[in-house]
Design a protein around this motif. Structure first.
Motif, short mmCIF file in Angstrom:
data_model
loop_
_atom_site.label_atom_id
_atom_site.label_comp_id
_atom_site.label_asym_id
_atom_site.label_seq_id
_atom_site.Cartn_x
_atom_site.Cartn_y
_atom_site.Cartn_z
N SER A 101 21.08 29.00 2.14
CA SER A 101 21.52 30.16 2.92
C SER A 101 21.38 31.45 2.14
O SER A 101 21.56 31.49 0.91
CB SER A 101 22.98 29.98 3.34
OG SER A 101 23.11 28.90 4.24
N SER A 104 23.52 37.20 5.51
CA SER A 104 24.74 37.08 6.31
C SER A 104 25.21 35.64 6.42
O SER A 104 26.41 35.38 6.48
CB SER A 104 24.51 37.66 7.72
OG SER A 104 23.49 36.94 8.39
N ARG A 105 24.28 34.70 6.43
CA ARG A 105 24.70 33.30 6.53
C ARG A 105 25.43 32.86 5.27
O ARG A 105 26.42 32.14 5.33
CB ARG A 105 23.48 32.41 6.77
CG ARG A 105 23.83 30.94 7.03
CD ARG A 105 22.60 30.15 7.41
NE ARG A 105 21.99 30.70 8.61
CZ ARG A 105 20.69 30.60 8.90
NH1 ARG A 105 19.87 30.01 8.05
NH2 ARG A 105 20.21 31.09 10.02
N ARG A 107 27.12 34.84 3.34
CA ARG A 107 28.43 35.50 3.37
C ARG A 107 29.38 34.78 4.31
O ARG A 107 30.59 34.70 4.04
CB ARG A 107 28.25 36.97 3.76
CG ARG A 107 27.62 37.81 2.65
CD ARG A 107 27.67 39.30 2.95
NE ARG A 107 26.75 39.66 4.00
CZ ARG A 107 25.47 39.93 3.81
NH1 ARG A 107 24.94 39.82 2.60
NH2 ARG A 107 24.70 40.29 4.83
N GLU A 108 28.87 34.23 5.41
CA GLU A 108 29.71 33.43 6.30
C GLU A 108 30.23 32.19 5.59
O GLU A 108 31.41 31.83 5.72
CB GLU A 108 28.91 33.02 7.54
CG GLU A 108 28.68 34.15 8.52
CD GLU A 108 27.89 33.67 9.73
OE1 GLU A 108 27.52 32.48 9.78
OE2 GLU A 108 27.62 34.50 10.63
N LEU A 109 29.36 31.54 4.81
CA LEU A 109 29.79 30.36 4.08
C LEU A 109 30.84 30.72 3.03
O LEU A 109 31.79 29.96 2.81
CB LEU A 109 28.58 29.69 3.41
CG LEU A 109 27.62 28.97 4.35
CD1 LEU A 109 26.37 28.54 3.60
CD2 LEU A 109 28.29 27.75 4.97
N GLU A 111 32.96 33.11 3.32
CA GLU A 111 34.19 33.35 4.06
C GLU A 111 34.92 32.03 4.31
O GLU A 111 36.15 31.93 4.16
CB GLU A 111 33.88 34.05 5.38
CG GLU A 111 35.11 34.47 6.15
CD GLU A 111 34.74 35.29 7.39
OE1 GLU A 111 34.17 34.69 8.33
OE2 GLU A 111 35.02 36.49 7.40
N VAL A 112 34.15 31.00 4.68
CA VAL A 112 34.74 29.67 4.85
C VAL A 112 35.31 29.17 3.53
O VAL A 112 36.41 28.62 3.47
CB VAL A 112 33.68 28.68 5.39
CG1 VAL A 112 34.23 27.26 5.42
CG2 VAL A 112 33.24 29.09 6.79
N ARG A 113 34.55 29.38 2.46
CA ARG A 113 35.02 28.92 1.16
C ARG A 113 36.31 29.64 0.75
O ARG A 113 37.22 29.02 0.17
CB ARG A 113 33.95 29.14 0.09
CG ARG A 113 34.41 28.65 -1.28
CD ARG A 113 33.32 28.65 -2.30
NE ARG A 113 33.89 28.23 -3.58
CZ ARG A 113 34.07 29.02 -4.61
NH1 ARG A 113 33.74 30.30 -4.53
NH2 ARG A 113 34.61 28.57 -5.72
N THR A 183 27.12 29.52 -4.68
CA THR A 183 28.09 30.53 -5.08
C THR A 183 28.06 30.75 -6.58
O THR A 183 28.11 31.89 -7.06
CB THR A 183 29.50 30.09 -4.66
OG1 THR A 183 29.52 29.92 -3.25
CG2 THR A 183 30.54 31.11 -5.06
N GLU A 232 32.37 37.67 -2.45
CA GLU A 232 31.95 38.17 -1.14
C GLU A 232 31.62 39.66 -1.21
O GLU A 232 30.62 40.12 -0.63
CB GLU A 232 33.06 37.96 -0.12
CG GLU A 232 33.27 36.53 0.33
CD GLU A 232 34.33 36.46 1.41
OE1 GLU A 232 34.02 36.75 2.58
OE2 GLU A 232 35.49 36.12 1.08
N GLY A 236 28.16 41.39 -0.42
CA GLY A 236 28.12 42.33 0.68
C GLY A 236 27.39 43.62 0.32
O GLY A 236 26.81 44.28 1.18
#
Length: 241
Positions: A101, A104-105, A107-109, A111-113, A183, A232, A236
């Motif tokens: 990923s 944006s994808r 960053r979505e992951l 956010e889940v983490r 990450t 993040e 970003g």
């Protein structure tokens, strides 16, 4: 052939899709309903195909797909078996999504983490044993004792892995394991490009450790969320990362 013999020829209600997809869903239903148990041998391919009313070639493709997903395993000379269905095995492919990923994808992951990492830290603050806390302390001390990026990141990963284990939720720990590799590569890039990044990382880890040692779930949740949030924020500011 065991409990699988109890399946009527039509099997469970089949969803729309290809014959192979329907076969996959029927085998999954057999497992979910307890007709096939973890560790149990599947009926012979020919018998299972006849039982479910599909061709052997479609059954072979379904078995191959479920083997890749970690639901089934082939044992040479013995047959096809249901795996132990451990979360770590079933979620192994999840790490590939995190590795590939970008933008944006990714960053979505993250956010889940952040959500899961903060929850794991809160649970660990309530459940961690003295022995587990000692392991966490050891990784923190090792991070503080070196400036080598690879050593820091190795202990960083181990620090979080121990906290996830202390939370007592194997499924959550498996998901977090899958979310970690990309990450941590992002952190390597940040460490090379931004002066003082590792020092900030050490401080963030120290805050998490203090909350764990104080048995303070909310403080642990906040410290872990801030820690992942910093990554993040860094990503970003770099749309192509």
């Amino acid at each position: 052939m065991g409990k699988a013999d109890e399946i009527p020829p039509g099997g469970p209600a089949a969803p729309r899709g290809t014959v192979t997809q329907r076969a996959i869903e029927r085998i999954k239903a057999m497992i979910a309903e307890g007709r096939l148990e973890p560790g149990q041998r599947l009926p012979a391919e020919r018998d299972l195909a006849a039982l479910l009313g599909i061709s052997r070639s479609s059954m072979r493709e379904a078995i191959r797909a479920l083997t890749v997903l970690g639901v089934l395993e082939a044992r040479h000379g013995s047959g096809i078996y249901v795996t132990r269905l451990e979360a770590g095995d079933l979620l192994e492919t999840f790490g590939v999504v995190a590795d590939l990923s970008r933008g944006s994808r990714l960053r979505e992951l993250l956010e889940v983490r952040r959500i899961l990492e903060s929850t794991a830290a809160a649970l660990a603050a309530a459940r961690i044993t003295p022995e587990e806390l000692t392991v966490v302390e050891g990784h923190l001390a090792a991070m503080n004792a070196t400036d080598d990026p690879e050593e820091i990141l190795a202990h960083d990963l181990a620090f979080h892995r121990q906290i996830a284990a202390a939370a007592g939720n194997g499924t959550m720990a498996a998901i977090l394991e899958g979310l970690s590799s990309r990450t941590f590569r992002a952190r390597v890039r940040r460490g090379h490009r931004e002066e003082g990044a590792f020092e900030r990382t050490r401080r963030e880890h120290a805050a998490i450790h203090r909350a764990l040692a104080a048995r303070d779930p909310e403080a642990a949740r906040a410290a872990a969320a801030a820690h992942v949030g910093a990554v993040e924020e860094w990503l970003g500011a770099r749309p192509g990362a």
